[in-house]
Design a protein around this motif. Sequence first.
Motif, PDB file in Angstrom:
ATOM      1  N   SER A 113     -42.986  64.005   5.274  1.00  0.00           N
ATOM      2  CA  SER A 113     -41.519  63.898   4.699  1.00  0.00           C
ATOM      3  C   SER A 113     -41.166  62.541   5.476  1.00  0.00           C
ATOM      4  N   GLN A 114     -41.385  62.358   6.712  1.00  0.00           N
ATOM      5  CA  GLN A 114     -40.720  61.154   7.178  1.00  0.00           C
ATOM      6  C   GLN A 114     -41.249  59.704   6.602  1.00  0.00           C
ATOM      7  N   SER A 115     -42.614  59.641   5.971  1.00  0.00           N
ATOM      8  CA  SER A 115     -42.877  58.646   5.218  1.00  0.00           C
ATOM      9  C   SER A 115     -42.184  58.515   4.037  1.00  0.00           C
ATOM     10  N   ARG A 116     -41.661  59.518   3.324  1.00  0.00           N
ATOM     11  CA  ARG A 116     -41.137  59.552   2.013  1.00  0.00           C
ATOM     12  C   ARG A 116     -39.652  59.171   2.542  1.00  0.00           C
ATOM     13  N   TRP A 117     -39.208  59.633   3.678  1.00  0.00           N
ATOM     14  CA  TRP A 117     -37.763  59.358   4.049  1.00  0.00           C
ATOM     15  C   TRP A 117     -37.616  57.929   4.149  1.00  0.00           C
ATOM     16  N   GLU A 118     -38.614  57.099   4.880  1.00  0.00           N
ATOM     17  CA  GLU A 118     -38.414  55.802   5.133  1.00  0.00           C
ATOM     18  C   GLU A 118     -38.529  54.785   3.800  1.00  0.00           C
ATOM     19  N   LYS A 119     -38.917  55.627   2.736  1.00  0.00           N
ATOM     20  CA  LYS A 119     -38.844  54.772   1.382  1.00  0.00           C
ATOM     21  C   LYS A 119     -37.446  54.880   0.855  1.00  0.00           C
ATOM     22  N   LYS A 120     -36.691  55.794   1.117  1.00  0.00           N
ATOM     23  CA  LYS A 120     -35.456  55.726   0.852  1.00  0.00           C
ATOM     24  C   LYS A 120     -34.580  54.240   0.893  1.00  0.00           C
ATOM     25  N   ALA A 121     -33.800  53.668  -0.080  1.00  0.00           N
ATOM     26  CA  ALA A 121     -33.252  52.335   0.045  1.00  0.00           C
ATOM     27  C   ALA A 121     -32.093  52.357   0.837  1.00  0.00           C
ATOM     28  N   ILE A 122     -31.343  53.695   1.196  1.00  0.00           N
ATOM     29  CA  ILE A 122     -30.349  53.674   1.738  1.00  0.00           C
ATOM     30  C   ILE A 122     -30.410  55.118   2.710  1.00  0.00           C
ATOM     31  N   ARG A 123     -30.629  55.011   3.934  1.00  0.00           N
ATOM     32  CA  ARG A 123     -30.556  56.381   4.940  1.00  0.00           C
ATOM     33  C   ARG A 123     -29.228  56.151   5.904  1.00  0.00           C
ATOM     34  N   GLY A 124     -28.185  56.481   5.408  1.00  0.00           N
ATOM     35  CA  GLY A 124     -27.178  56.303   6.085  1.00  0.00           C
ATOM     36  C   GLY A 124     -26.395  57.431   6.858  1.00  0.00           C
ATOM     37  N   ILE A 125     -25.554  57.127   7.963  1.00  0.00           N
ATOM     38  CA  ILE A 125     -24.943  57.990   8.913  1.00  0.00           C
ATOM     39  C   ILE A 125     -23.293  57.560   8.820  1.00  0.00           C
ATOM     40  N   TYR A 126     -22.558  58.532   8.633  1.00  0.00           N
ATOM     41  CA  TYR A 126     -21.207  58.035   8.745  1.00  0.00           C
ATOM     42  C   TYR A 126     -20.685  58.223  10.324  1.00  0.00           C
ATOM     43  N   LEU A 127     -19.982  57.200  10.631  1.00  0.00           N
ATOM     44  CA  LEU A 127     -19.079  57.268  11.842  1.00  0.00           C
ATOM     45  C   LEU A 127     -17.754  56.714  11.664  1.00  0.00           C
ATOM     46  N   SER A 128     -16.858  57.860  12.121  1.00  0.00           N
ATOM     47  CA  SER A 128     -15.401  57.797  11.786  1.00  0.00           C
ATOM     48  C   SER A 128     -14.772  56.796  12.711  1.00  0.00           C
ATOM     49  N   ARG A 129     -13.559  56.515  12.524  1.00  0.00           N
ATOM     50  CA  ARG A 129     -12.841  55.361  13.047  1.00  0.00           C
ATOM     51  C   ARG A 129     -13.193  55.322  14.548  1.00  0.00           C
ATOM     52  N   TYR A 130     -13.130  56.450  15.439  1.00  0.00           N
ATOM     53  CA  TYR A 130     -12.870  56.244  16.663  1.00  0.00           C
ATOM     54  C   TYR A 130     -14.247  56.651  17.446  1.00  0.00           C
ATOM     55  N   GLN A 131     -15.293  56.779  16.760  1.00  0.00           N
ATOM     56  CA  GLN A 131     -16.581  57.163  17.171  1.00  0.00           C
ATOM     57  C   GLN A 131     -17.423  56.092  18.015  1.00  0.00           C
ATOM     58  N   VAL A 132     -17.156  54.801  17.532  1.00  0.00           N
ATOM     59  CA  VAL A 132     -17.705  53.826  18.315  1.00  0.00           C
ATOM     60  C   VAL A 132     -16.633  52.932  19.190  1.00  0.00           C
TER      61      VAL A 132
END
Length: 409
Positions: A113-132
């Motif tokens: 699963s990890q190997s296939r995951w790394e082949k995905k073009a976009i593996r994104g996480i949302y960070l809302s406005r105040y989270q960084v």
Amino acid sequence: MPPKKENSGCGCSSIPISFLIIVLGVGYWSLTHLNDLGIKKFLPDAISKLLPNRQTPPAQQPTASIATAPIVIPTPSQRVAVIQSPSQQSLPTGISQPKSPVPLPKSPVKSLSQSRWEKKAIRGIYLSRYQVTNNASEQMIRDRVRYYRKQGMNTIIHGVWGNGCTMYNSQVMQQTFGYKSCPNQFQDQWLDWLIDEAHQQGMQVHAYFEKGIKIDKNSPIFDLAISKRWIVPGVDKTYAGIDHYVLDVEIPEVANLFKKISVEFVRKYPTIDAVQWDDYLGYHAALPGKIDRTARLTSFVRQLRSGIKQANPAVSFDLCHHNPYWGKRYFAADWQNWQIDRVFIQVYNDANFRQELEYAKNYAGVAISEKQLHRLKELVSNPKIKGVLVFPYAGKPEEAASLVKKTLQ
């Protein structure tokens, strides 16, 4: 003559002394080795107890010092090392040669699963406005980027606009409203640091225009928008728990504000990889008046995209929205005609998961929440799903990213 007497002695005096010594020695040895000869068991106990008890002393342990063997560091083609004696010579008595190589700890093996995951073009996480941004030092921001990279993410989608204001110092905001950003304590370079570190880590940063054309009563421009009649009549109750008010982009002043903000942003941050809008770019069908705003919304988005591309052709103009049927039917969002570069289908409604996937196969991927991570392995195993975005509904993106990694392990 008296008769001759018989000799009553044993005649020992005539036996040589050396022979007697030999006999006595053999006798003593026999007594001390009765047990070995198997004779002792035939003697009465009373006699056996009087005999000397011979015990075999324990074998003396060797005292030789054996040097600690060196551990051989494996080359890329080796997985084990052998603990060897200093010169491969025979070891002292009592010390045996190791029977088999001693394996060194191996690096964690990636699951399928990890190997296939790394082949995905976009593996994104949302960070809302105040989270960084809020009170974050340069080191904190860079550390967070590296953290998300270690969790297997290759894209950070971070809020730069939301609720009617920017999360960076904006000249357009200053000229229009008299202040340069949302009320927030951030260092002016926070986004520069974020983009720079992400690119060093081989990651992308997408600027998230959070909430799109909608605001709530906490927006710093709410009162002004009401007074200028920038608001579409009615309250948008698309999502329970909060009332939204939709800025009317058919008003030239409102449309120009968004165009100027967008162009300013991609010029101020020329290395940004993409800008992304979401389902808040739309008019909910439940708004009063039953006015079809589909065509005018399409015209607005095309102009918005055109301005961005002219200012920075390298930037991808992305969208994360409902499937094309629902978008057009319930939000006047005919996004198939918006000339979008990449579209991600929102699949937050788990009850319709299968149906939404059929749409997602034709686009850049899907967006799910951390509550739907039980679906992740299925998405990863599907080669037609090109990318996956994770939206932390609980507002804890670091925990959500960690759960992604654990799920795939």
